[in-house]
Design an enzyme around this catalytic site. Sequence first.
Site, PDB file in Angstrom:
ATOM      1  N   CYS A   1       0.815  -1.223   0.000  1.00 33.31           N
ATOM      2  CA  CYS A   1       0.000   0.000   0.000  1.00 33.31           C
ATOM      3  C   CYS A   1       0.852   1.278   0.000  1.00 33.31           C
ATOM      4  O   CYS A   1       0.318   2.362  -0.215  1.00 33.31           O
ATOM      5  CB  CYS A   1      -0.944   0.010   1.190  1.00 33.31           C
TER       6      CYS A   1
ATOM      7  N   HIS B   1      -2.895   7.393   2.814  1.00 32.11           N
ATOM      8  CA  HIS B   1      -3.410   6.138   2.258  1.00 32.11           C
ATOM      9  C   HIS B   1      -4.764   5.867   2.911  1.00 32.11           C
ATOM     10  O   HIS B   1      -4.895   5.914   4.133  1.00 32.11           O
ATOM     11  CB  HIS B   1      -2.408   5.021   2.551  1.00 32.11           C
TER      12      HIS B   1
ATOM     13  N   ASN C   1     -10.194   0.333   0.817  1.00 33.25           N
ATOM     14  CA  ASN C   1      -8.734   0.408   0.724  1.00 33.25           C
ATOM     15  C   ASN C   1      -8.295  -0.181  -0.617  1.00 33.25           C
ATOM     16  O   ASN C   1      -8.355  -1.390  -0.810  1.00 33.25           O
ATOM     17  CB  ASN C   1      -8.134  -0.370   1.901  1.00 33.25           C
TER      18      ASN C   1
END
Length: 317
Positions: A114, A244, A274
């Site tokens: 990520c 993020h 996500n």
Amino acid sequence: MGGITIYGTGSAVPAHSLDNHDLTRMVDTSDEWITSRTGIKNRYISKDETTVSLAVEAGRKTLENSGIDPQQLGLLIVATFTPDNFTPSAASMVQKHLGLNHIPIAAFDINAACSGFIYGLTAAAAMLSALPDCKYGLLIGSEVVSRIIDYSDRGTCILFGDGAGAVVVGRNENSRFVSCLGSKGDDEILCAKIADGDGYSPKFLTMNGREVYQFAIEIIPHSINAVLDKSGCRLEDIRYVICHQANERIIAAAESRLCGRPGQFVRNIEKYGNTSAASIPILLDELNRAGRISRGDKIVLVGFGGGLTWGAVMFEW
Ligand code: UT7
């Protein structure tokens, strides 16, 4: 590193969406639990789309948005931890599908889970500084995380979604670029390993959610402070902090710890969940297309993820 900025943005998501009510028919969960623990209401899940097809769509929109002649690209990077192939890279396939295979672009993938977009932006900035002939780069974060999600595991399946976001980066001597990256070298807390003995098929993603959460709420403020110190800026100088998009509570904790002003720590996690390396550029694209960013705005991007990796950059629009 100095002198790079972003000239255009774009994004793409699969056609099929999965909201919290859909998930209640798949696992023992509720809209109330997911919303209050994560802030997520919806995510997009690929049926036919691939990491490459999403990346191509986001890349095409980005090139249009930038106004840059694609023939001027010297660099094409895809940040992903869910590639379609071991080789060729997603970047080489995007090059092909964008019709750029007749020009000698440096094309490769980067995997920092990520944190991939932050690592990719730093790699692009470093390469643009080192290669005078290379004027512009296309950086795409693209993920089909759903292909490694166990949809009977309520601890992970509610969190992730698929998508792609992209930017065109290029040199600009008036714009500063500062980066801080790191990794812990951990292979237990957040993993999607390749199974041995059965033909390299990927195993499902596994995660100790509480440990990742603790890591995130420490590392995000730490990373933001690190790039602010390095750049000589204060948080008040920063127009947007784009974290993020992993969990609304993680973003809120960083915002509160650093005393961010209202509207500074932006979010769109509610709509997409996500999307790993795609989450930051998708949100950047939304802000850009809504006309909410002006030339000269200072922006901090900050990510964390499997590895455990982390990173932040500060740049000027
Ligand atoms: O890009 C990085 C990727 N990963 C992350 O960012 C993950 C970071 N961590 C998190 O976002 C949170 O830890 C989660 C959202 C994953 C979990 O939230 P939590 O508040 O840390 O919950 P928990 O794991 O402490 O679980 C609390 C309870 C447990 O039940 P008991 O043991 O208290 O009876 C879980 O079994 O909630 C239960 N639970 C659920 N209940 C309803 C776990 N998942 C669910 C669910 N629906 N989907």
